[in-house]
Design an enzyme around this catalytic site. Structure first.
Site, mmCIF file in Angstrom:
data_model
loop_
_atom_site.group_PDB
_atom_site.id
_atom_site.type_symbol
_atom_site.label_atom_id
_atom_site.label_comp_id
_atom_site.label_asym_id
_atom_site.label_seq_id
_atom_site.Cartn_x
_atom_site.Cartn_y
_atom_site.Cartn_z
ATOM 1 N N SER B 32 0.844 -1.185 0.000
ATOM 2 C CA SER B 32 0.000 0.000 0.000
ATOM 3 C C SER B 32 0.882 1.238 0.000
ATOM 4 O O SER B 32 1.709 1.425 0.896
ATOM 5 C CB SER B 32 -0.882 -0.017 1.262
ATOM 6 O OG SER B 32 -1.241 1.293 1.648
ATOM 7 N N LYS B 57 -3.813 -20.538 11.172
ATOM 8 C CA LYS B 57 -3.870 -21.747 12.006
ATOM 9 C C LYS B 57 -4.046 -23.032 11.197
ATOM 10 O O LYS B 57 -3.683 -24.111 11.667
ATOM 11 C CB LYS B 57 -5.017 -21.622 13.013
ATOM 12 C CG LYS B 57 -4.778 -20.585 14.103
ATOM 13 C CD LYS B 57 -3.863 -21.124 15.199
ATOM 14 C CE LYS B 57 -3.796 -20.148 16.368
ATOM 15 N NZ LYS B 57 -2.957 -20.680 17.461
ATOM 16 N N SER B 83 -9.736 -20.972 21.420
ATOM 17 C CA SER B 83 -10.713 -19.898 21.476
ATOM 18 C C SER B 83 -11.367 -19.685 20.119
ATOM 19 O O SER B 83 -12.190 -18.803 19.956
ATOM 20 C CB SER B 83 -10.056 -18.605 21.956
ATOM 21 O OG SER B 83 -9.053 -18.228 21.046
ATOM 22 N N ASN B 85 -9.858 -19.966 16.341
ATOM 23 C CA ASN B 85 -9.187 -20.156 15.058
ATOM 24 C C ASN B 85 -8.486 -21.508 14.930
ATOM 25 O O ASN B 85 -8.552 -22.138 13.879
ATOM 26 C CB ASN B 85 -8.176 -19.031 14.813
ATOM 27 C CG ASN B 85 -8.833 -17.811 14.185
ATOM 28 O OD1 ASN B 85 -9.936 -17.898 13.649
ATOM 29 N ND2 ASN B 85 -8.165 -16.672 14.259
ATOM 30 N N GLN B 88 -11.193 -24.157 14.518
ATOM 31 C CA GLN B 88 -11.684 -24.167 13.146
ATOM 32 C C GLN B 88 -10.667 -24.861 12.230
ATOM 33 O O GLN B 88 -11.033 -25.668 11.372
ATOM 34 C CB GLN B 88 -11.858 -22.700 12.728
ATOM 35 C CG GLN B 88 -12.717 -22.451 11.543
ATOM 36 C CD GLN B 88 -13.024 -20.952 11.396
ATOM 37 O OE1 GLN B 88 -13.163 -20.234 12.391
ATOM 38 N NE2 GLN B 88 -13.131 -20.494 10.180
ATOM 39 N N TYR B 120 -17.298 -27.371 9.527
ATOM 40 C CA TYR B 120 -16.300 -28.352 9.091
ATOM 41 C C TYR B 120 -16.592 -29.734 9.682
ATOM 42 O O TYR B 120 -15.792 -30.644 9.554
ATOM 43 C CB TYR B 120 -14.881 -27.889 9.461
ATOM 44 C CG TYR B 120 -14.400 -26.734 8.634
ATOM 45 C CD1 TYR B 120 -14.201 -26.871 7.262
ATOM 46 C CD2 TYR B 120 -14.154 -25.489 9.213
ATOM 47 C CE1 TYR B 120 -13.775 -25.795 6.491
ATOM 48 C CE2 TYR B 120 -13.718 -24.412 8.442
ATOM 49 C CZ TYR B 120 -13.528 -24.584 7.080
ATOM 50 O OH TYR B 120 -13.103 -23.529 6.319
ATOM 51 N N GLY B 185 0.135 -17.638 22.161
ATOM 52 C CA GLY B 185 0.910 -18.745 22.728
ATOM 53 C C GLY B 185 2.336 -18.780 22.214
ATOM 54 O O GLY B 185 3.228 -19.346 22.860
ATOM 55 N N GLY B 187 3.230 -19.888 18.925
ATOM 56 C CA GLY B 187 3.480 -20.858 17.858
ATOM 57 C C GLY B 187 3.813 -20.189 16.532
ATOM 58 O O GLY B 187 4.732 -20.613 15.820
ATOM 59 N N LYS B 281 -8.813 -1.796 2.620
ATOM 60 C CA LYS B 281 -9.942 -2.593 2.093
ATOM 61 C C LYS B 281 -9.766 -4.079 2.395
ATOM 62 O O LYS B 281 -10.149 -4.947 1.615
ATOM 63 C CB LYS B 281 -10.115 -2.374 0.574
ATOM 64 C CG LYS B 281 -10.137 -0.925 0.143
ATOM 65 C CD LYS B 281 -11.260 -0.122 0.774
ATOM 66 C CE LYS B 281 -11.217 1.330 0.312
ATOM 67 N NZ LYS B 281 -12.189 2.165 1.064
ATOM 68 N N ASN B 317 -10.962 -13.538 10.833
ATOM 69 C CA ASN B 317 -12.211 -14.048 11.406
ATOM 70 C C ASN B 317 -12.789 -13.111 12.460
ATOM 71 O O ASN B 317 -12.773 -13.387 13.652
ATOM 72 C CB ASN B 317 -11.999 -15.453 11.975
ATOM 73 C CG ASN B 317 -11.730 -16.452 10.870
ATOM 74 O OD1 ASN B 317 -12.232 -16.301 9.764
ATOM 75 N ND2 ASN B 317 -10.934 -17.463 11.153
#
Lengths: 332, 332
Positions: B32, B57, B83, B85, B88, B120, B185, B187, B281, B317
């Site tokens: 940008s 994730k 929590s 992500n 999912q 899922y 965490g 990771g 955007k 998300n």
């Protein structure tokens, strides 16, 4: 219509070089496995929401302003009427060539668009929300101050500027079969069609419009069947409220655009905009929901031979200081 | 810490080949002009918001699941606590290898994340919103059903999977000087640091965290100074509520990540998220507002020699069925 008014292939290439000269970004193509799976096609999103000023309009405005300054380097300034995106684009283009700019906007234009116009240093004049008013106010300012009028769509340099989208798209996506384009005045689709059809006449160009536009009837009869004087449509999409296409753009559309027109309800448009936010993670404005909504809802009406589809996401200037369209009470 | 627990360069490359084997997308880099101008750097946005399941994730979960199935093709299923992500992502990864999956989530997890997990095909179990509860519920389900636990971050295969972001990023952006990474965490930042520092030790990796995380103190003393038992932070960012980093990830961070940590208030995080929506955007979640907020607010605290900066936009998300964070009353 004067044939000289129709941009040539060379003029679109010159427009592309104008945009390169000020380093206007080449907007990316994004793809989505989800979108391909849902529609059974290879979908290519041309992200004009990422374009400078937040919409494709900066292309046409810049090309028109840069051409005008070539012809007369002493030009005093620029003026236009616009429901927002072209105004923002012209304000930006005028700032690039360091000239003053007046933008005439109808009452009810969202605040985020007004702010953006003013942020580029332009002056805003509010007019009545009927087509006749904005034209006359614009003309008056042009005469009083000696500013050049750059109309939102009905101008060869504006059309040539929008055509640069196709220059990029055909380079980015080989083997494109069709392009779905939101249509208001018709500058965007005319520029895209003029370039695309000369490079590859087999690529089909489809118009996507709000309800009440009467475009399919007009294209099929190749006649301006619209009632006079020009009306605004009852749609949530401010950028596409004009019922009539342009005097210059309509004949181009008649000769180059498919007669099959995708007519998109506000509900489909808002759902498609929500899909872009939630599933594609893209901020788009409602007008871009026309082409995405056409694909998501009517993909089974597209010729099965159409495998590779370009979707023009024309802009991303949605007002995020108010609730999202699908959370507004009157849209639920 | 067992040295064998730290993913090798080869293991990160194997993770990348795992992801390629199921055609996980290589996420694009966006740039940008506005962001470059505001910060005086060349900024490269690594768009993990476009990743499948809407966050990075899916990389770690898929690598862990594909590795586990190699070791034991008869595995009965998978379970985790998350929590949102990672839950999912594991639900998605389990669906790829056609195995059942249970996701333990704390009360108060946003509905859009629960829906996505269930879409899922995974089963959701709600637990009390304290760290101890989710660990014990997860263990119980694992023992009762014989499902393999895939933790959200403290697992070599998960870390190696997240490291594939760096494999792509270093290929996409030559001459990178620094990478700004949101940390919960640990990771994500561990995987990125393990790959990046071995390829080019001059690239600096910075952690971006919510207030109260105490990470800078811990990194400087190379000690776990956090109070026990593990706490949740008071932040609007659900994905980054855990105060402590992992047993496996913390030592990696101590040896590879800069001691200077960017501590981001909720206000800065929300403003950065709004900036991403309005100006870039892009739909991002609040956790991605940590790294973008660090850049936007503290760019003058970055070494001036750092010219080319990678920003990890970790996910997209955000719940769009409720008002945007900046329109919620308690955030104004």
């Amino acid at each position: 219509m004067d044939e000289k008014e129709i941009p040539s292939l060379a003029e679109i290439h010159i427009a592309a070089s104008h945009l390169r000269s000020i380093s206007l970004p080449i907007t990316p193509i994004l793809t989505s496995t989800l979108l391909n799976t849902l529609t059974g096609r290879n979908v290519y999103l041309k992200c004009e929401n990422f374009q400078r000023t937040g919409s494709f309009k900066s292309r046409g405005a810049l090309n028109a302003v840069l051409n005008a300054m070539k012809v007369d380097p002493n030009l005093k300034g620029f003026v236009t009427h616009s429901s927002g995106n072209h105004g923002q684009a012209l304000a930006y283009a005028a700032s690039i060539v360091k000239r003053p700019c007046v933008v005439v906007v109808p009452q009810g234009t969202p605040k985020n668009k007004l702010d953006a116009i003013e942020n580029y240093g332009a002056e805003i004049v509010i007019c009545e929300p009927i087509p006749a008013s904005r034209t006359s106010v614009c003309l008056q300012i042009s005469q009083e101050r000696g500013f050049l009028i750059i109309p939102p769509f009905d101008h060869p340099d504006v059309i040539a500027g929008q055509g640069t989208i196709a220059v990029e798209l055909l380079d980015q996506v080989p083997n494109l079969d069709a392009i779905l384009v939101p249509v208001s005045g018709g500058g965007l689709i005319s520029g895209i069609a003029l370039y695309t059809k000369r490079i590859n006449p087999n690529i089909r160009i489809y118009a996507c419009v709000p309800e009440g536009k009467m475009l399919e009837e007009c294209l099929k009869e190749e006649k301006r069947l619209w009632p006079e004087p020009s009306q605004f449509l009852k749609t949530k999409c401010e950028a596409c409220r004009l019922q009539q296409c342009g005097i210059l753009t309509f004949p181009i559309m008649c000769s180059l655009v498919e007669k099959q027109v995708f007519v998109i309800s506000d509900k489909i448009m808002i759902n498609a905009t929500r899909f872009a936010f939630e599933r594609l993670k893209l901020v788009i404005e409602l007008a871009a929901g026309l082409s995405l909504g056409a694909l998501l809802t009517y993909f089974d009406q597209l010729d099965p031979n159409i495998r590779n589809v370009g979707i023009i996401l024309c802009g991303g200037n949605i007002d995020l200081s108010v609730p999202l369209p699908w959370l507004q009470e009157d849209n639920q």
